[in-house]
Scaffold this motif. Structure first.
Motif, short mmCIF file in Angstrom:
data_model
loop_
_atom_site.label_atom_id
_atom_site.label_comp_id
_atom_site.label_asym_id
_atom_site.label_seq_id
_atom_site.Cartn_x
_atom_site.Cartn_y
_atom_site.Cartn_z
N LYS A 189 0.83 -1.21 0.00
CA LYS A 189 0.00 0.00 0.00
C LYS A 189 0.86 1.26 0.00
O LYS A 189 0.42 2.31 -0.46
CB LYS A 189 -0.94 0.01 1.21
CG LYS A 189 -1.94 -1.11 1.24
CD LYS A 189 -3.00 -0.94 0.20
CE LYS A 189 -4.15 -0.17 0.79
NZ LYS A 189 -5.28 -0.09 -0.10
N LYS A 190 2.09 1.17 0.49
CA LYS A 190 3.01 2.31 0.49
C LYS A 190 3.58 2.57 -0.90
O LYS A 190 4.06 3.65 -1.18
CB LYS A 190 4.15 2.08 1.48
CG LYS A 190 3.70 2.09 2.92
CD LYS A 190 4.87 1.80 3.84
CE LYS A 190 4.37 1.73 5.28
NZ LYS A 190 5.45 1.37 6.19
N THR B 179 1.85 1.81 -3.95
CA THR B 179 0.88 1.99 -5.02
C THR B 179 -0.46 2.48 -4.46
O THR B 179 -0.78 2.23 -3.30
CB THR B 179 0.65 0.68 -5.80
OG1 THR B 179 -0.25 0.92 -6.88
CG2 THR B 179 0.08 -0.41 -4.91
N SER B 180 -1.19 3.14 -5.32
CA SER B 180 -2.55 3.53 -4.95
C SER B 180 -3.57 2.53 -5.53
O SER B 180 -4.77 2.69 -5.34
CB SER B 180 -2.86 4.94 -5.45
OG SER B 180 -2.75 4.98 -6.87
N LEU B 181 -3.07 1.52 -6.22
CA LEU B 181 -3.93 0.48 -6.78
C LEU B 181 -4.54 -0.36 -5.65
O LEU B 181 -3.93 -0.52 -4.59
CB LEU B 181 -3.15 -0.43 -7.72
CG LEU B 181 -2.60 0.22 -8.99
CD1 LEU B 181 -1.68 -0.75 -9.72
CD2 LEU B 181 -3.76 0.64 -9.89
N PRO B 182 -5.72 -0.93 -5.88
CA PRO B 182 -6.30 -1.82 -4.87
C PRO B 182 -5.41 -3.05 -4.67
O PRO B 182 -4.80 -3.55 -5.62
CB PRO B 182 -7.64 -2.25 -5.46
CG PRO B 182 -7.91 -1.29 -6.56
CD PRO B 182 -6.60 -0.76 -7.02
N ASP C 248 -7.64 -4.48 0.26
CA ASP C 248 -8.88 -3.97 -0.32
C ASP C 248 -9.82 -5.10 -0.72
O ASP C 248 -11.03 -4.91 -0.82
CB ASP C 248 -8.57 -3.11 -1.56
CG ASP C 248 -7.75 -1.90 -1.20
OD1 ASP C 248 -8.26 -1.05 -0.43
OD2 ASP C 248 -6.59 -1.80 -1.66
#
Length: 143
Positions: free
Chosen positions: A3-4, A6-9, A44
């Motif tokens: 999560k650090k 990428t902003s992808l799910p 997510d």
């Protein structure tokens, strides 16, 4: 950590084995423990893949969807691996595989795929199942 970067799910699926005492990871974690840990870590999408066939995953589908408010992805095998000589094969054909997926969708699974033994033909059969359900106005599980 992902999560650090990428902003992808981020989706994480776990492999569970069926035992006499229930379904556990190879190191003994329960479905409930895994779904909570994944959600707390920021996943997510959560779910399960491999080791189990669609009928084996059906009871887990209800448990997983009941343990998390996150979308659920399940990717069962196309049967259990069978060895003939030096060849490994899976005995669930695409049409039977797609038919066995129905209870997973009925349990509220948001995304469906395939793991060991699945082929592009299996995925096409799943797509046809989803299209047919959508056409009939049934919940098709897509998120």
């Amino acid at each position: 950590a992902v999560k650090k970067l990428t902003s992808l799910p981020v989706g994480v699926t776990m492999t569970f084995n069926r035992t006499r005492r229930g379904y556990f990871t190879l190191v003994g974690d329960t479905v409930e423990q895994c779904m909570k840990t994944l959600a707390d870590a920021g996943a997510d999408v959560t779910g399960a893949n491999c080791s189990l066939t669609p009928p084996d995953m059906a009871p887990r589908a209800k448990l997983i969807t009941g343990q998390t408010g996150l979308p659920v992805l399940l990717q069962p095998n196309a049967g259990q691996p069978q060895v003939r000589g030096s060849e490994v094969f899976y005995d669930t054909d695409p049409e039977k595989f797609a038919e066995q997926i129905r209870p997973l969708l009925d349990a509220g699974v948001g995304a469906i795929g395939g793991c060991c033994g699945t082929t592009p033909h299996h995925i096409r059969a799943l797509r046809h199942l989803l299209d047919t359900r959508e056409h009939l106005g049934e919940h098709c599980g897509n998120f």
